[in-house]
Each structure stands twice: as C-alpha cells, then as structure tokens.
Design a protein around this motif. Structure first.
Motif, short mmCIF file in Angstrom:
data_model
loop_
_atom_site.label_atom_id
_atom_site.label_comp_id
_atom_site.label_asym_id
_atom_site.label_seq_id
_atom_site.Cartn_x
_atom_site.Cartn_y
_atom_site.Cartn_z
N LYS A 1 -6.58 0.34 -1.81
CA LYS A 1 -5.80 1.43 -1.22
C LYS A 1 -4.99 0.97 -0.02
O LYS A 1 -3.83 1.38 0.16
CB LYS A 1 -6.72 2.58 -0.83
CG LYS A 1 -5.98 3.82 -0.35
CD LYS A 1 -6.94 4.97 -0.10
CE LYS A 1 -6.19 6.22 0.32
NZ LYS A 1 -7.09 7.38 0.51
N ASP A 2 -5.60 0.12 0.84
CA ASP A 2 -4.92 -0.28 2.07
C ASP A 2 -4.14 -1.59 1.92
O ASP A 2 -3.56 -2.08 2.89
CB ASP A 2 -5.93 -0.41 3.22
CG ASP A 2 -7.06 -1.36 2.88
OD1 ASP A 2 -7.15 -1.78 1.70
OD2 ASP A 2 -7.85 -1.68 3.78
N GLU A 3 -4.12 -2.18 0.69
CA GLU A 3 -3.41 -3.44 0.49
C GLU A 3 -2.38 -3.38 -0.64
O GLU A 3 -1.55 -4.28 -0.76
CB GLU A 3 -4.40 -4.57 0.18
CG GLU A 3 -5.33 -4.89 1.34
CD GLU A 3 -6.29 -6.02 0.99
OE1 GLU A 3 -6.11 -6.65 -0.07
OE2 GLU A 3 -7.23 -6.27 1.79
N GLY A 4 -2.44 -2.35 -1.48
CA GLY A 4 -1.56 -2.29 -2.64
C GLY A 4 -2.18 -3.04 -3.81
O GLY A 4 -3.41 -3.11 -3.93
N ALA B 1 0.84 -1.20 0.00
CA ALA B 1 0.00 0.00 0.00
C ALA B 1 0.88 1.26 0.00
O ALA B 1 0.56 2.26 -0.64
CB ALA B 1 -0.92 -0.01 1.21
#
Length: 431
Positions: A105-108, A22
């Motif tokens: 968005k929060d994991e890539g 992320a």
C-alpha cells in the motif's frame, strides 16, 4: 507507471521491469471502487451502500488492488513496452508473460514482462530435403465395408403385419403415467424406435415385442435408480402405447440401380472404383501432410543455435493444453489415457517437451527464411487479409483490426509462406 529496467537474463530473452507509485495504485484502486461498489453486499448494509473503508474492512485492504493493477498495466505498459523494444532493437516472437513481483500500500507495485526474442540460427540447409510419402493400399475388404455402410444407410422401411421383433422399427404414440398422472417428458406422438437399440429405458422396448400394428397396450416399467430425473428415479410407471406400424428395414440389392442411386455411377464396378479412389485420396492426403511435416522436421535438425527457453515452454504449454482439451472431448483424463498407452507421465511429458522444442526450432528457422527470402507480408498484404476476414465474418475492418494481433498475424503468415517455400524446394518421393 515507469519502466525501471530492461534486461536479457538469457540469450534471446528480454525481461522488463515496471513500477507504479503508491499514489498511482491508490488512485487506480479508488477508481475500481467507484466502478464496482454497487456489486458489494456487506453485512449491516444494503447492497451498494457500504463505502470503501467498510468494504476493505470486511474483504481486506487488497480488495481493489488487482483490478487497479490490471487497469494501470493496460493503460501504461503497452507504450512503455513498445518503446523499449524499439530502443534496443529487439524483435519479439511471442506474447509477453507478466508477473507481479510485489505490491504494498505504501510502496505501490512492481511487475515484470518477459518475452522471447527472435534467435539467430545457423541454417546449415534450407532446401533439397528428401522424404518419402507412403500411402497404404486400399483393400477389397475395406471397399466392401464402405459399400455395406452405404447400403445400410439406403435401407427403406417397409411395413409388415406380423408381430414386432428385435431389429424392427416401430412408430407409436405413448403416454407415461406415475400413480395415474401423466409426468413431464413421458408423452410422445409418432415416436420412431428401433427395437433392441436400447434407446428407451430398460423394459420399454421389450414390452413392444410381439405386438402388431394397430395394437393398444400398457407397458409396466421401473425407472433406473440413477435416472437423471430425481422425481422418476426408481419409480414404477405405466406407459399407454398405441402402435401405428411395425416396419422391416429392407436393404437394397447391390446392383446397377444401387450404383446409380447411391453412387451416382452406372455400374457396381464403377462404384467400387469410386470408393477405392475416395479412400485412397483421403489416405494420400494424410500421408502427404506427414511427409511435409518430415521436411520441416529435417529443417529443424538443420537449424543450429540456442532457442529462448520461455518460447519452448510456451509452445509446450500450448501443446499440453491441446492434449487436455482433446482428452476432455473424449471424456478421458490424462492419467487414464497414459494407462491405456502404458506410458508414465514423466516419459509422456518428456516426449511432448521434445516435440515442442523441435516445433519451435522449425518455426524460428522458417521465420528466419521468410526474412531472408522476402516472404514476410507487407502492410498492404496484411490490410488485404484483414479486409477479406471482415467480409467473410460480416464485420467492419475496424472491428477485425481491433481484435487482431498484427505482429502475430505477420509472423504466422511469414512462417506459412516459408514452409511452402521450403517444401516446394524439397523432394517428396511417392511410395
């Protein structure tokens, strides 16, 4: 970015999975924002003045993601990809196809690269193929047609004093008036027109018929309703014409003078023989190329083994794209073409796919032969090819090398050399 896994979902196919965190996605997205912010116009802000949060609120949080993903892939994946190939001893025979698996968005994000690897084929025969080269004979009628076309091309324009009739070529000045005012594109000086050719708008050429050299007259015509210029479409106009001359196309006699001037030989007999040879050589060249293709088709039949499906599909897509481009040049759709040849889309694509499979099999067999017979170009030979290309295109060696896929160039040249090797060791029987 990092390499997550290397798999072989089927024989001769490699699938690599890559991921970015992320934090990496965020940093790359911010870099894209800084690079492109000046291009965004957001309601309530001057162009380029909105900040990232305002742009994403208007366009979506993913606005900068995909350029960011491309940037990260371009920067990090090539080295990871090459290292994985080297570590596993894989030999790709095509360019990898990339797919985005997921992005949050929060994991890539996670992406894959799938590439065809060189298959191991059992080549039951590589030389001694026998095919026929059938070259159709040239008829006297075909020679006559060529000579008549060249005769027409050599026709001379001879002025005459009589009235203009269809087939005559005239030279004239004219000025087009709409409501008494000259309009754009309606004026020409010393314009040449063959009457009856339909080159001018309907009624214009007919208005010249019956007039003689030196006449000045008006032609009243109406532009077609669907004329390309909307200002003139459907409008009645007047063309003021001054006729300079009326010419007859005078065809040369087919005699020794014609043979010397047009054919570069002394007699019509020699000219006919020259045309016969030109027609035959053209046909023979095509027949010989078809015979060579038959040799390679027989090689494909003699190559046993499983091909990577992604490579066959890639070849099929390229061949379908070529068909579409050729049809587009002829202003035809695939559906209209299939209607003309009375074939369904299903049968057409099935044939194209079968052809793609055979072409792929032949190429892979040739690549294997090139390796077995030491026909793969060396690095020095590739350097020489690049230098020659640079000289030919008036560019630097560095410019050519930067834009050249070296492994693909090596494969292409190896396959070409192997094709020559197989054909030289086969028999093409002239018929």
């Amino acid at each position: 970015m990092k390499l997550v896994s290397v798999e072989t979902p089927e024989k001769s196919v490699c699938k690599m999975t890559f991921s970015a965190t992320a934090e990496e996605l965020e940093a790359a997205s911010n870099a894209v924002y800084e690079r492109t912010r000046a291009n965004y116009t957001i309601k309530g802000f001057e162009k380029g003045e909105a900040d990232r949060a305002q742009i994403e609120a208007d366009r979506g949080e993913h606005t900068f993601w995909y350029d960011a993903i491309n940037d990260l892939m371009d920067k990090d994946v090539p080295a990871l990809y090459d290292a994985a190939l080297a570590e596993h001893g894989f030999h790709p025979v095509d360019e990898p196809s990339y797919d985005l698996v997921s992005v949050k968005k929060d994991e890539g994000f996670v992406a894959t690269a799938t590439v065809a690897l060189q298959p191991e084929l059992n080549l039951t025969q590589t030389t001694g193929f026998v095919v026929e080269c059938v070259t159709p004979a040239v008829t006297d009628k075909e020679i006559d047609a060529v000579l008549e076309r060249r005769r027409n091309a050599a026709a001379e324009l001879v002025p005459h004093k009589g009235p203009a009739v269809k087939g005559n070529v005239v030279h004239m000045d004219f000025e087009g008036l709409l409501d008494g005012v000259a309009f754009q594109g309606g004026t020409a000086q010393n314009q040449s027109v063959q009457l009856g050719s339909g080159r001018m708008i309907p009624g214009f050429e007919d208005g010249i018929l019956g007039h003689k050299a030196g006449d000045e007259f008006d032609i009243h015509v109406t532009f077609p309703e669907r004329y390309r210029s909307k200002e003139l479409a459907g409008k009645a106009v007047v063309f003021k014409v001054k006729l300079h001359d009326v010419c007859v196309r005078q065809l040369p006699s087919m005699n020794s003078d014609f043979a010397k001037k047009v054919g570069g030989v002394d007699t019509m007999e020699e000219f006919r023989e020259k045309v016969r040879k030109q027609l035959y050589d053209g046909r023979h060249g095509g027949a010989l190329n078809r015979a060579k293709d038959q040799v390679l088709a027989k090689l494909a039949d003699a190559a046993e083994g499983e091909l990577p499906s992604v490579l066959v599909e890639s070849t099929y897509q390229q061949e379908m794209q070529n068909v579409q481009q050729q049809l587009q040049m002829q202003r035809m759709t695939l559906n209209s073409y299939l209607s003309q040849i009375h074939e369904t889309r299903e049968s057409f694509t099935a044939k194209l796919h079968a052809g793609a499979e055979k072409n792929t099999r032949a190429r892979m067999a040739l690549l294997q032969i090139a390796q077995q017979e030491n026909l793969v170009p060396t690095d020095e030979e590739i350097d020489k090819m690049i230098a020659e290309r640079a000289e030919r295109t008036k560019k630097t060696v560095e410019e050519i090398r930067e834009k050249t896929n070296i492994p693909a160039l090596k494969r292409t040249e190896a396959i070409r050399r192997a094709a020559d090797w197989v054909i030289e060791r086969s028999t093409i029987e002239e018929k």
